[in-house]
Design an enzyme around this catalytic site. Structure first.
Site, mmCIF file in Angstrom:
data_model
loop_
_atom_site.group_PDB
_atom_site.id
_atom_site.type_symbol
_atom_site.label_atom_id
_atom_site.label_comp_id
_atom_site.label_asym_id
_atom_site.label_seq_id
_atom_site.Cartn_x
_atom_site.Cartn_y
_atom_site.Cartn_z
ATOM 1 N N HIS A 14 46.664 30.932 48.661
ATOM 2 C CA HIS A 14 45.447 31.214 49.419
ATOM 3 C C HIS A 14 44.358 30.229 49.044
ATOM 4 C CE1 HIS A 14 45.610 33.700 45.786
ATOM 5 N NE2 HIS A 14 44.286 33.548 45.701
ATOM 6 N N HIS A 57 40.298 29.782 48.872
ATOM 7 C CA HIS A 57 39.010 30.470 48.899
ATOM 8 C C HIS A 57 38.011 29.554 49.617
ATOM 9 C CE1 HIS A 57 39.897 33.445 45.554
ATOM 10 N NE2 HIS A 57 40.806 32.529 45.294
HETATM 11 P P1 AMP Z 1 43.042 34.408 43.061
HETATM 12 O O1 AMP Z 1 42.466 34.987 41.819
HETATM 13 O O2 AMP Z 1 42.697 32.984 43.290
HETATM 14 O O3 AMP Z 1 44.520 34.668 43.116
HETATM 15 O O4 AMP Z 1 42.355 35.169 44.255
HETATM 16 C C1 AMP Z 1 42.800 36.398 44.749
HETATM 17 C C2 AMP Z 1 41.675 36.979 45.547
HETATM 18 O O5 AMP Z 1 42.182 38.015 46.344
HETATM 19 C C3 AMP Z 1 40.548 37.567 44.702
HETATM 20 O O6 AMP Z 1 39.339 36.855 44.955
HETATM 21 C C4 AMP Z 1 40.481 39.013 45.178
HETATM 22 O O7 AMP Z 1 39.169 39.491 45.239
HETATM 23 C C5 AMP Z 1 41.147 38.925 46.524
HETATM 24 N N1 AMP Z 1 41.730 40.163 47.008
HETATM 25 C C6 AMP Z 1 42.578 40.968 46.356
HETATM 26 N N2 AMP Z 1 42.932 41.990 47.127
HETATM 27 C C7 AMP Z 1 42.292 41.834 48.298
HETATM 28 C C8 AMP Z 1 42.240 42.572 49.515
HETATM 29 N N3 AMP Z 1 42.920 43.701 49.687
HETATM 30 N N4 AMP Z 1 41.457 42.111 50.527
HETATM 31 C C9 AMP Z 1 40.747 40.968 50.363
HETATM 32 N N5 AMP Z 1 40.768 40.223 49.244
HETATM 33 C C10 AMP Z 1 41.525 40.653 48.226
#
Ligand code: AMP
Length: 176
Positions: free
Chosen positions: A162, A164
């Site tokens: 993903h 950001h």
């Molecule tokens: P990372 O730490 O780079 O793997 O980012 C994962 C991101 O997913 C974090 O910023 C979380 O806040 C986000 N996240 C986790 N669960 C959800 C969800 N159900 N809907 C939207 N964002 C999410």
């Protein structure tokens, strides 16, 4: 590995780093494609932790991650952009006024950027282009940041690639 694509560079500030231990914990199932979210954030919410626990149930089975569940509309998300290959939705724990995650609808082994292969070049380009479309849609084309956390040292918490997309405020550098 952390990939940060940002249009600004003159925003240096001191960074703290208290996330390494949590990131190492996140590495446990990193190569399994397991659904995991670990609390690298000092301001992690209960919602995030609850979602992580739910997603971790099938950690070693190759079962859908929490993002797959969003793709499948099994759990709600605030969708900002969608096309055949890409989905973008608001982060549940926003770190900026605009914080959108851009993901491939098909994971195809891309649990993290560090797993990218030549066959992923097209989708990687589509993801970056989608990030620009999101920035445009959100009105932050004048300045935004694209971050990819890849692996435990970068504090990745969901093992479905993903991007950001962050903006709507002045960004600082280094990101920490
Ligand atoms: P990372 O730490 O780079 O793997 O980012 C994962 C991101 O997913 C974090 O910023 C979380 O806040 C986000 N996240 C986790 N669960 C959800 C969800 N159900 N809907 C939207 N964002 C999410």
């Amino acid at each position: 590995m952390v990939l940060v694509v940002t249009p600004e560079f003159s925003c240096r500030t001191n960074a703290t780093n208290n996330e390494e231990a949590a990131a190492k914990a996140a590495a446990v199932d990193a190569d399994t494609g397991a659904p995991t979210i670990f609390s690298c954030r000092t301001n992690a919410t209960n919602n995030e932790e609850a979602a992580a626990k739910a997603a971790a149930v099938d950690a070693d089975t190759g079962a859908p991650t929490i993002f797959d569940k969003i793709i499948a509309k099994e759990i709600p998300a605030s969708i900002v952009y969608e096309d055949e290959k890409v989905l973008a939705f608001r982060d549940i724990t926003p770190q900026a006024p605009v914080h959108v995650l851009v993901i491939p609808k098909l994971r195809d082994g891309l649990t993290q950027l560090g797993k990218a292969e030549p066959g992923h070049v097209e989708i990687l380009g589509q993801l970056l282009h989608a990030a620009k479309l999101v920035a445009e849609k959100e009105g932050i084309l004048d300045g935004f940041r694209v971050v990819i956390n890849s692996g435990p040292s970068a504090c990745q918490s969901v093992y479905h690639l993903h991007l950001h997309v962050l903006g709507g405020r002045q960004m600082k550098w280094p990101p920490g």
